[in-house]
Design an enzyme around this catalytic site. Sequence first.
Site, PDB file in Angstrom:
ATOM      1  N   GLY A 313     -22.116  15.021  16.070  1.00 57.03           N
ATOM      2  CA  GLY A 313     -21.036  14.055  15.859  1.00 57.03           C
ATOM      3  C   GLY A 313     -19.758  14.516  16.526  1.00 57.03           C
ATOM      4  O   GLY A 313     -19.777  15.246  17.524  1.00 57.03           O
ATOM      5  N   SER A 314     -18.623  14.129  15.940  1.00 55.10           N
ATOM      6  CA  SER A 314     -17.326  14.282  16.605  1.00 55.10           C
ATOM      7  C   SER A 314     -16.946  15.714  16.962  1.00 55.10           C
ATOM      8  O   SER A 314     -16.014  15.906  17.741  1.00 55.10           O
ATOM      9  CB  SER A 314     -16.230  13.707  15.711  1.00 55.10           C
ATOM     10  OG  SER A 314     -16.568  12.414  15.324  1.00 55.10           O
ATOM     11  N   ILE A 315     -17.630  16.719  16.389  1.00 53.61           N
ATOM     12  CA  ILE A 315     -17.226  18.083  16.759  1.00 53.61           C
ATOM     13  C   ILE A 315     -17.532  18.366  18.225  1.00 53.61           C
ATOM     14  O   ILE A 315     -17.112  19.376  18.772  1.00 53.61           O
ATOM     15  CB  ILE A 315     -17.848  19.170  15.848  1.00 53.61           C
ATOM     16  CG1 ILE A 315     -19.343  18.978  15.689  1.00 53.61           C
ATOM     17  CG2 ILE A 315     -17.182  19.186  14.496  1.00 53.61           C
ATOM     18  CD1 ILE A 315     -19.978  20.025  14.789  1.00 53.61           C
ATOM     19  N   LYS A 317     -16.414  16.290  20.575  1.00 54.24           N
ATOM     20  CA  LYS A 317     -15.351  15.656  21.366  1.00 54.24           C
ATOM     21  C   LYS A 317     -14.473  16.651  22.126  1.00 54.24           C
ATOM     22  O   LYS A 317     -14.120  16.398  23.279  1.00 54.24           O
ATOM     23  CB  LYS A 317     -14.484  14.758  20.475  1.00 54.24           C
ATOM     24  CG  LYS A 317     -15.167  13.440  20.174  1.00 54.24           C
ATOM     25  CD  LYS A 317     -14.356  12.594  19.216  1.00 54.24           C
ATOM     26  CE  LYS A 317     -15.167  11.398  18.758  1.00 54.24           C
ATOM     27  NZ  LYS A 317     -14.642  10.816  17.528  1.00 54.24           N
TER      28      LYS A 317
END
Lengths: 591, 90
Positions: A313-315, A317
């Site tokens: 997930g967003s980690i 980005k």
Amino acid sequence: MKRIVGLPRSPRVAAAKGVPFSSTPELKVKLPVWRSRMVLFMLFLAFLALICRALWLQALSTDFLQKQGESRYARTLELPATRGKITDRNGQVLASSVPVRAIWAIPEDVLEAPKEKLRELAKLLDMSEQTLRGKLDSDRSFVYLKRQVDPQIADAVLKLGIDGIQTRKEYKRFYPEGEVMAHVVGFTNVEDVGQEGIELGWQKTLAGVQGSRRVIKDRLGHIVEDMRAIREPQDGKNLALSIDSKIQYIAFTKLKEAVEKNKAKAGGIVVLDARTGEVLALANMPSYNPNDRRLLTGSQLRNRVMTDTYEPGSIMKPFTVALALETGRVTPETYIQTAPGKMTIGTATIGDAHPHGVLSVAQVIEKSSNVGTVKMALQMQPQEMWGMFTSVGLGQQPKFGFPGAVAGRVRPYKSWRPIEQATMSYGHGISVSLIQMARSYMIFARNGDIIPLSFLKLAEQPVGQKVISEKTAVAVRRMMEMAAGPTGTAPKAQVPGYRVAGKTGTAYKLAGGKYVNKYVGSFVGLAPASDPRIIVAVMIDEPSGGLHYGGDVAAPVFSEVVASTLRAMNVSPDSSVTDIIIPADAAKESL
Amino acid sequence: MSGRVNFLMAVALGFCALMLVNSQYQARRLFIELERAQTQARQLEIEWAQLQLDQSTLGKHSRIEASARQNLNMVPVTPARTQYLTVAAK
């Protein structure tokens, strides 16, 4: 001598003929020649038999006979080697072998013993008489009654004086830290062979080599003399791990609290030393007690940090942003239009949890905007992104020798479709393990370079490999500090006294190839942000206590662990000690 | 003359033989002693390992935390209640 030819028929006749007495007829008896030959031959045969026997004894069966002779007075003693201890980085014992005894029996002999004695034996061995009889009811001549028995109990058993009961020396492994260290240290089986964790991965180092000596014993059983040089047993080497048991305890208890509070299925945490690459703590929930493994389940045994992959997930980005900064496509102040918070690529639509409008690159990380990240990602070549992911170790087999560590999956860039490239930029469509994720954040903590991880205490610092420039690393770190601030997605990650930087991640779980309404909340961060010393990665699997965002379930664990760990490491604070602000309605990150 | 030499040699031989017996005896006695000392060393090593293990078990962080909180009524230190001192640059 004159030969007398012709024998008289009788003595009387002979006398009558005047034959002298000196020539008795007996002397004149002529024996057949074969009889003397026969005797000679027999004697010869007897000698031959003796010679053969001598030859047999002296030449042909000497080995056997000498062996038999030796076995009457010579003994080979086994010199058992002790398995090496496992200690933490400060010398605290995490696993140690203690001598115990195995009690074995020759069933035939034991069954002849009186009933009361067998009853007493069963009582000493802590088993019912029936179980004992069941074990003894066997055709074999060697049966283990019980293994790993305390020496005191073994002595008491021997004192019973039952024929056919013997003991054998063996070792039992004790794990004083119990469930706190279970997944790191692992355990050994009854034969002292490593089964999990460090015990398995470093089996060769830990296990010793058994020695032996050949001795002459006297009638009383004293050793009188060595018959040849002793083969010294080589004890296993002691291992000093990189783990700090204090930090490990902090990490484990905080993780346990969070997993229980959020009613999560599982959880994992890893703490790395950013300067040396040493793993300071690694814990999983649920855990188990390695000293008592009777009720062990697969779920408890699982070392999720190492062996489970999930969509981060967003980690992810920060890596996309770092690449965009590094290639000069954007600067932290470049503005990106993320309204209306939705974006269509091909047939698929991606979106943000809340539409944000125009955001700077820094704010994209702070607010965790999917649209903003994707807009940056779509300017890049798949090969560049793939190169970035690969160079920080994602999709690569880890090299630290821990058993079961997985490589994760980053598909070859040639087969990426635009929608896949877009989702990968915010951490969907690739799979990683938590420890890989923690290591990859080294490029932000170490100003652009990455070093290998180590589970053993290191004497010298490893040399880093440059991935991104220092300028980019510092810039991304600054953005992640905002994400872990009052206006970011993880205000609960703030630590009083220290500046921290990090990124939340919340991802849907895959079940049967489809995304389902189950989440993995995670947080990866570093502290203190001014000069990072530690990297902490937390993952909470399927939180079902109402909250599921990484900023709500994982960030508080990060905050507590960082606060205690930095204090334990004597790191001086880099920010003023004021009350931290946690807004009631924090920015929600996008899924 | 030669008879006397023979006699002396015989005496010397007898003496040497007795010495050999004696030294063999001494060797075995010392060996048993060495054996005993080695056993003791092994025993002590085991004891040491056991004590180390005990130390680890008794010094477990969970045990320390439990007794600090419950018996001594201690609370974890927070940076707000900590006075940080900086060592003056030399």
